[in-house]
Write an enzyme that holds these catalytic residues in place. Structure first.
Site, short mmCIF file in Angstrom:
data_model
loop_
_atom_site.label_atom_id
_atom_site.label_comp_id
_atom_site.label_asym_id
_atom_site.label_seq_id
_atom_site.Cartn_x
_atom_site.Cartn_y
_atom_site.Cartn_z
CG ASP A 1 -45.26 15.11 -28.80
OD1 ASP A 1 -44.43 15.96 -29.16
OD2 ASP A 1 -45.03 14.22 -27.95
NE ARG B 1 -51.42 5.39 -24.61
CZ ARG B 1 -51.61 6.44 -23.83
NH1 ARG B 1 -52.82 6.68 -23.34
NH2 ARG B 1 -50.63 7.25 -23.53
CG ASP C 1 -48.35 4.35 -24.27
OD1 ASP C 1 -48.93 3.42 -23.68
OD2 ASP C 1 -47.90 5.35 -23.68
CB SER D 1 -43.08 12.38 -20.17
OG SER D 1 -44.06 11.53 -20.71
#
Ligand code: ARG
Length: 402
Positions: A15, A95, A124, A176
């Site tokens: 990505d 994060r 996220d 994932s």
């Protein structure tokens, strides 16, 4: 006129690789790629080469592990922050730190935009963007995954091929995965059916409890004011303690978690986590608190821990509320110093013993032997007054009964 610059949170995965090229073309901008090391093992080789080959103008690799441990993980551990009583918050804690590191690099490099590679239905994106908003509200935020044309992984791979973007594994991993030193989050594939137990290949680091050694592992964990400082009598820094417990716990099948959780964006999702060190440390820390915290503080702190976990999960780490809760938590940790001995055996963590110079456990008061110093007679008067309100209530109920 020089081009505008976009700072992007780059992981080296598909990505964010595709994102570099896509953003560069779309905004005719220079790309400042930033990767933070939070202790992830995968996809960290040749990152600079990869980022530059993909079209980045510059690349920074920041080792954030020590800050992550000392300024994020340890406060969360002291608070007892487990989201919905289970999840130690590895992804969620990482994060705000990644977002802050990205903002710092963006400001140093006069970037006008920030970009991340989160999808539109996860937590996220919320954590990144809320952090951006509190640290650098003047920067424009781009979330290509919410708007670009690709609707599948295959489409992204085709785009990558067409533009000579190096992508490491084209073979599709069925899951994932997000990984850092505090734990691994695993989603997607068959895991989306909450009735299906996770296949063995979903787990990245832990041995299955069935295959774990028949001999238990025993480890002594020492804390000073709520912070783990030594294992088996050996002083170690916070990062080394977590790495050692991840290894030991994983070998004994400890730290596998399977939960359906409530996301910020209103959906329930099924998540698998592996977090051996986090599970062991939260367990040991809480046992030490049982020994050393005064009763009302111990009982009240549970609520604070839940609020603290919600705040981390919901992305409001940089907030006055966190500072306020830190104040409370810090005050409670003054005497959380001592040693906890735990046993690791086929997936479970249990307690062998605990001791502290600040222990509030008083054997002379607790014992049922001759050594007892508890005043039994005083109990009578105490109970008389303690139950007086209920006795009165009951008498009035009886009198008015028709
Ligand atoms: N549900 C977890 C959380 O919200 C894990 C998210 C995993 N993130 C990812 N990009 N795969 O913290």
């Amino acid at each position: 006129m020089s081009k505008e610059k976009i700072a992007i949170a780059y992981s080296g995965g598909l990505d964010t690789s595709v994102m570099i090229k896509w953003l560069k073309d779309r905004y005719d901008a220079d790309i400042v790629a930033v990767t933070g090391n939070l202790g992830q093992q995968k996809e960290i080789e040749n990152l600079e080469e990869k980022a530059m080959a993909t079209g980045a103008t510059s690349f920074s690799f920041l080792d954030l592990r020590k800050v992550f441990v000392e300024e994020y993980i340890q406060p969360a551990l002291k608070a007892g922050a487990l989201y919905e009583d289970v999840y130690p918050l590895a992804t969620a804690l990482g994060r705000p730190l990644l977002a802050k590191a990205l903002v710092d690099v963006a400001l140093e490099n006069d970037c006008t935009m920030l970009a991340h590679g989160c999808t539109g239905k996860g937590n996220d994106q919320v954590r990144f963007e809320v952090t951006f908003a509190s640290l650098a509200p003047h920067l424009k935020v781009l979330a290509p995954l919410r708007e670009w044309e690709f609707t599948s992984r295959e489409a992204e791979i085709a785009y990558a091929r067409k533009h000579d973007i190096p992508v490491s594994a084209t073979r599709k991993n069925p899951y994932s995965i997000d990984e850092n030193i505090w734990g691994i989050s695993i989603e997607c594939g068959v895991l989306e059916d909450p009735m299906i137990p996770p296949p063995e290949d979903a787990y990245q680091i832990t041995t299955s409890p069935e295959k774990a050694p028949d001999t238990a592992g025993v480890v002594d964990i020492e804390f000073v004011q709520g912070v783990p400082v030594a294992l088996d009598g050996k002083k170690m820094d916070g990062l080394d303690i977590i790495m050692a417990l991840n290894k030991l716990g994983a070998a004994h099948g400890v730290g596998r978690l399977d939960m359906v959780e409530n996301r910020v964006v209103g959906i329930k999702s099924r998540e698998i986590y592996e977090a051996p060190a986090a599970v062991i440390l939260h367990f040991a820390h809480r046992e030490l608190e049982r020994l050393t915290l005064e009763k009302t503080v111990f009982q009240y702190k549970r609520n604070v821990g839940q609020d603290y976990a919600n705040l981390i999960y919901n992305g409001t780490w940089f907030s006055p509320m966190r500072e306020a809760l830190d104040g409370f938590v810090e005050a409670t940790q003054k005497n959380v110093t001592g040693l906890v001995r735990v046993k690791l055996f086929k997936g479970s963590v249990s307690l062998l013993g605990r001791t502290s110079p600040w222990s509030l456990y008083n054997e002379e008061l607790a014992t049922y032997t001759e050594a007892d110093t508890f005043n039994h007679k005083a109990a009578e008067g105490f109970i008389h007054l303690y139950g007086l309100g209920l006795k009165t209530y009951s008498e009035v109920q009886a009198k008015n009964k028709v």
